[in-house]
Design an enzyme around this catalytic site. Structure first.
Site, PDB file in Angstrom:
ATOM      1  N   SER A   7     -14.838 -25.302  11.939  1.00 29.50           N
ATOM      2  CA  SER A   7     -13.591 -25.433  11.192  1.00 29.50           C
ATOM      3  C   SER A   7     -13.708 -24.719   9.841  1.00 29.50           C
ATOM      4  O   SER A   7     -13.943 -23.513   9.800  1.00 29.50           O
ATOM      5  CB  SER A   7     -13.241 -26.915  11.046  1.00 29.50           C
ATOM      6  OG  SER A   7     -11.901 -27.095  10.656  1.00 29.50           O
ATOM      7  N   ASP A  11      -7.371 -28.023  21.259  1.00 32.68           N
ATOM      8  CA  ASP A  11      -7.426 -28.112  19.795  1.00 32.68           C
ATOM      9  C   ASP A  11      -6.008 -28.191  19.229  1.00 32.68           C
ATOM     10  O   ASP A  11      -5.192 -27.290  19.456  1.00 32.68           O
ATOM     11  CB  ASP A  11      -8.138 -26.885  19.228  1.00 32.68           C
ATOM     12  CG  ASP A  11      -8.585 -27.060  17.781  1.00 32.68           C
ATOM     13  OD1 ASP A  11      -7.871 -27.744  17.026  1.00 32.68           O
ATOM     14  OD2 ASP A  11      -9.641 -26.510  17.415  1.00 32.68           O
ATOM     15  N   HIS A  71     -10.545 -30.441  18.657  1.00 36.47           N
ATOM     16  CA  HIS A  71     -11.057 -29.675  17.518  1.00 36.47           C
ATOM     17  C   HIS A  71     -12.529 -29.951  17.231  1.00 36.47           C
ATOM     18  O   HIS A  71     -13.232 -29.095  16.690  1.00 36.47           O
ATOM     19  CB  HIS A  71     -10.224 -30.013  16.278  1.00 36.47           C
ATOM     20  CG  HIS A  71     -10.538 -29.182  15.077  1.00 36.47           C
ATOM     21  ND1 HIS A  71     -10.329 -27.818  15.022  1.00 36.47           N
ATOM     22  CD2 HIS A  71     -11.068 -29.523  13.863  1.00 36.47           C
ATOM     23  CE1 HIS A  71     -10.698 -27.354  13.845  1.00 36.47           C
ATOM     24  NE2 HIS A  71     -11.150 -28.365  13.117  1.00 36.47           N
TER      25      HIS A  71
END
Length: 281
Positions: free
Chosen positions: A79, A213, A241
């Protein structure tokens, strides 16, 4: 930090910490020196009023590696950590042996509406109400009483819960807001590495994403893979995610296979210069 062998640096995402890697770090440490820091403003690290840009985070990772005597490493980023990994490879190409981008930021505009909302003016006034310290305490008490602990959260829920609790503290909350605003505004992600991905053409790159995601869409993975000839792409079915702890087995299979099958890059100043000038001309 654990293990011995070629170095692997694991960089977590926003509101996360080194616990992001708890399901996969022991296996990686069997053959590698694994470093998983709490980034500035996160986890147990300090949360000063300061610079929370990608460049500052990348410099902090470089400084930590220097302090620990780690000259070069495979850099794995999840991320926000993916955006930091990209920035690290850009700023310090000689130190990056491989690049692994996991549900990475910095590869497109689209991002969760909740993160865009944090970038709005006044978010720092609303968040203390939503994230009041009494709310998680109350919910934990209720959970403990219902069925005397028979109610259980899944691994994804526990990680989100841990992140939520970290934001109830003022300094952690402000570090979160400053971090988000450095990379996101109301229209989406402000920072994109797409126009510089060619500079990583000599760095073995693996892209891992969950096909479910909801924070950063999997389409970013396909776009980055196309822009990085020679990169490997693994899309994990059913994962969201948080791939490293939602689906640790396929994540480890992909990462360890990549580490075994690829040779570390040795980017020189001259080689980086040639790439830069070739594209600009």
């Amino acid at each position: 930090m654990a293990g011995q062998g070629p170095a692997v640096v694991l960089l977590h995402g926003v509101t996360g910490s080194s616990t992001t890697w708890r399901e996969v770090m022991p296996a990686l440490a069997e053959r590698h020196t694994v470093l998983a820091p709490d980034l500035l403003g996160h986890g147990e690290s300090a949360k000063p009023r300061g610079d929370y840009s990608l460049g500052a985070f990348a410099s902090g990772v470089r400084d930590l590696m220097v302090a620990l005597g780690i000259e070069r490493a495979t850099v794995v980023g999840h991320s926000l950590g993916g955006g930091i990994a990209l920035q690290f490879a850009y700023q310090f190409p000689q130190r990056c042996e491989r690049l692994v981008l996991v549900s990475s930021g910095g590869l497109g505009k689209e991002v969760s509406i909740l993160l865009r909302a944090v970038s709005l003016p006044g978010a720092e006034l609303v968040m203390p109400i939503i994230l009041h310290r009494a709310i998680p305490d109350l919910l934990e008490a209720i959970t403990a009483k219902v069925g005397r602990g028979r109610l259980r959260m899944g691994v994804r829920g526990r990680e989100i819960w841990r992140s939520y609790r970290g934001l109830t503290e003022v300094r952690g909350r402000m570090a979160f807001i400053h971090t988000i605003r450095s990379v996101v505004d109301v229209s989406g992600q402000r920072v994109s590495a797409r126009d510089r991905l060619y500079l990583a053409s000599g760095v073995p790159t693996l892209i891992i994403w969950g096909d479910q995601d909801r924070i950063i869409p999997v389409e970013h993975a396909y776009a980055a893979h196309e822009l990085m000839p020679g990169s490997e792409l693994v899309v994990v079915p059913g994962a969201g995610h948080f791939v490293p702890f939602e689906t640790p087995v396929p994540f480890l299979e992909a990462l360890e296979g990549f580490l075994d099958s690829s040779e570390p890059s040795h980017t020189s100043e001259e080689g980086f210069r040639d790439l830069l000038l070739e594209h600009e001309t």
